[in-house]
Scaffold this active site. Structure first.
Site, PDB file in Angstrom:
ATOM      1  CE  LYS A 105      41.450  36.057  35.056  1.00 37.91           C
ATOM      2  NZ  LYS A 105      40.557  36.783  35.930  1.00 37.91           N
ATOM      3  CE  LYS A 131      47.013  37.904  38.920  1.00 38.22           C
ATOM      4  NZ  LYS A 131      46.099  38.130  40.012  1.00 38.22           N
ATOM      5  CE  LYS A 182      39.580  38.755  44.588  1.00 38.41           C
ATOM      6  NZ  LYS A 182      39.685  39.301  43.239  1.00 38.41           N
TER       7      LYS A 182
HETATM    8  P1  ATP Z   1      41.244  36.550  39.729  1.00 41.34           P
HETATM    9  O1  ATP Z   1      42.131  35.424  40.111  1.00 41.34           O
HETATM   10  O2  ATP Z   1      39.791  36.212  39.807  1.00 41.34           O
HETATM   11  O3  ATP Z   1      41.638  37.210  38.433  1.00 41.34           O
HETATM   12  P2  ATP Z   1      42.723  38.323  41.376  1.00 41.34           P
HETATM   13  O4  ATP Z   1      43.157  37.691  42.623  1.00 41.34           O
HETATM   14  O5  ATP Z   1      43.701  38.462  40.259  1.00 41.34           O
HETATM   15  O6  ATP Z   1      41.419  37.629  40.864  1.00 41.34           O
HETATM   16  P3  ATP Z   1      41.439  40.918  41.149  1.00 41.34           P
HETATM   17  O7  ATP Z   1      40.133  41.198  41.689  1.00 41.34           O
HETATM   18  O8  ATP Z   1      41.491  40.626  39.693  1.00 41.34           O
HETATM   19  O9  ATP Z   1      42.175  39.713  41.871  1.00 41.34           O
HETATM   20  O10 ATP Z   1      42.427  42.092  41.524  1.00 41.34           O
HETATM   21  C1  ATP Z   1      42.202  43.132  42.442  1.00 41.34           C
HETATM   22  C2  ATP Z   1      43.464  43.947  42.547  1.00 41.34           C
HETATM   23  O11 ATP Z   1      44.501  43.176  43.152  1.00 41.34           O
HETATM   24  C3  ATP Z   1      44.015  44.379  41.190  1.00 41.34           C
HETATM   25  O12 ATP Z   1      44.532  45.689  41.279  1.00 41.34           O
HETATM   26  C4  ATP Z   1      45.115  43.401  40.919  1.00 41.34           C
HETATM   27  O13 ATP Z   1      46.099  43.928  40.058  1.00 41.34           O
HETATM   28  C5  ATP Z   1      45.647  43.190  42.318  1.00 41.34           C
HETATM   29  N1  ATP Z   1      46.292  41.883  42.434  1.00 41.34           N
HETATM   30  C6  ATP Z   1      45.723  40.688  42.184  1.00 41.34           C
HETATM   31  N2  ATP Z   1      46.595  39.693  42.403  1.00 41.34           N
HETATM   32  C7  ATP Z   1      47.738  40.278  42.825  1.00 41.34           C
HETATM   33  C8  ATP Z   1      49.019  39.778  43.212  1.00 41.34           C
HETATM   34  N3  ATP Z   1      49.265  38.492  43.240  1.00 41.34           N
HETATM   35  N4  ATP Z   1      49.963  40.665  43.574  1.00 41.34           N
HETATM   36  C9  ATP Z   1      49.712  41.995  43.569  1.00 41.34           C
HETATM   37  N5  ATP Z   1      48.535  42.531  43.203  1.00 41.34           N
HETATM   38  C10 ATP Z   1      47.553  41.693  42.842  1.00 41.34           C
END
Ligand code: ATP
Ligand code: LTN
Length: 328
Positions: free
Chosen positions: A113, A195, A198
């Protein structure tokens, strides 16, 4: 036997997507009956990178609404907003004072990040895993259900708890990450090497939980595949593998059945069928979301109740922590 405690958190950094659902939220809802649960919208984590205040305010509510819409129920689970319980910031500070900088330098998510932000990167982003440890440790958490990307943070939390207990006595429960065997890392549609996320700028990379059917069809139609033909679970072909995995997770069929089902079919067929399965699976969640956000005051009431319950537990833990450290 007393129920064990589950804690997990989710950021309000954008719209929730299929990765969040399959890797995390869906499992939280499914396992909630066996445990005491705390699910937290981690807005203090969200502001470790710049956010527009009005958008953030709206996203916090949207994320909370989607947790309830996904079936997380107030009878089994405490759902709350992190900044409503001041003990999270307070414990993070105390844990900062026992956490070696070197431990945080090893965190891969920080490295990734911070690359994007270069010298603008905040102290908060560096300290992010310590705040996460505070979240988990305040509730005597045994299990932390998360996607694969969070494994390292939960292990760090365990190390911090162990260090604290060694210095000050047995105050914290040592938590363990709980990662689903399939679905722990749903990949992006346009870039299946990364992955689904968001904060990804390319919006066609993610299927958002509130996307209307046409949008879902369009995004899946454009998903990156490869120049081969056969449809099989082959990790070396990440685009097709990802679409098949999504299909597997949403239909609960075995890999063998799925490969037989798609034998002789085209990528076009695969994409159309994955899209329909996604649309059908998200339909009840979307309906429930619109229902409960249409009910005036419902969400605010639920979150207020959640904050009170979480706050009571957190305050009790803070008493133990401050006493053991000699602050009281
Ligand atoms: P950001 O991009 O802002 O880091 P994010 O999409 O990674 O956000 P988080 O709020 O950080 O989402 O994650 C919430 C939950 O969803 C966590 O348990 C994280 O491990 C899970 N998660 C996030 N992205 C994935 C993915 N692509 N596949 C499976 N689990 C995910
Ligand atoms: N870092 C996590 C969100 C998060 C979390 C937590 C997860 C904050 N606090 C406590 C589990 C337990 C993320 O980015 N997904």
């Amino acid at each position: 036997m007393e129920k064990k405690t589950v804690f997990s958190g989710i950021q309000a950094s954008g719209s929730l997507h299929l990765g969040n659902y399959l890797g995390a939220i869906r499992n939280w809802a499914a396992m909630q009956y066996q445990y005491n649960n705390y699910f937290c919208v981690v807005d203090l984590h969200t502001i470790t990178v710049p956010q527009d205040p009005a958008t953030l305010r709206a996203k916090i509510k949207e994320v909370a609404g989607l947790l309830f819409a996904a079936g997380i129920a107030a009878e089994n689970s405490v759902v709350f907003i992190q900044s409503d319980v001041k003990a999270h910031s307070e414990l993070a500070w105390l844990l900062n004072c026992i956490t070696p900088m070197g431990w945080l330098h090893r965190m891969t998510q920080f490295k990734e990040k911070s690359e994007k932000q270069k010298e603008e990167v905040s102290v908060g982003l560096f300290d992010y895993p310590v705040l996460q440890a505070a979240d988990i440790l305040l509730y005597d958490t045994h299990m932390v259900p998360v996607g694969e990307d969070q494994k390292q943070h939960v292990e760090l939390c365990r190390d911090i708890a162990q260090r604290f207990n060694y210095r000050y006595g047995d105050v914290f429960v040592l938590p363990e990450a709980h990662i689903p065997p399939v679905g722990g890392r749903v990949m992006g549609l346009s870039n299946p090497e990364k992955k689904m996320s968001k904060s990804e700028e390319k919006k066609e990379d993610s299927i958002f939980l509130l996307d209307p059917p046409d949008q879902i069809r369009k995004k899946i139609k454009k998903a990156t595949t490869d120049s081969l033909r056969d449809i099989s679970f082959d990790e070396k072909r990440p685009g097709v593998y990802n679409l098949l995995t999504i299909y597997q997770l949403l239909t609960d069929k075995s890999r063998e059945d799925i490969e037989n089902h798609f034998a002789g079919k085209s990528y076009k067929d695969l994409k159309e069928q994955v899209a329909e399965v996604v649309i059908e699976s998200l339909k009840p969640l979307q309906e429930r979301y619109h229902e409960l956000t249409g009910e005036k005051g419902y969400l605010d009431d639920m979150l207020e109740r959640g904050a009170i319950k979480a706050g009571e537990q957190a305050e009790e833990k803070m008493r133990q922590v401050t006493e053991s450290m000699g602050l009281k």
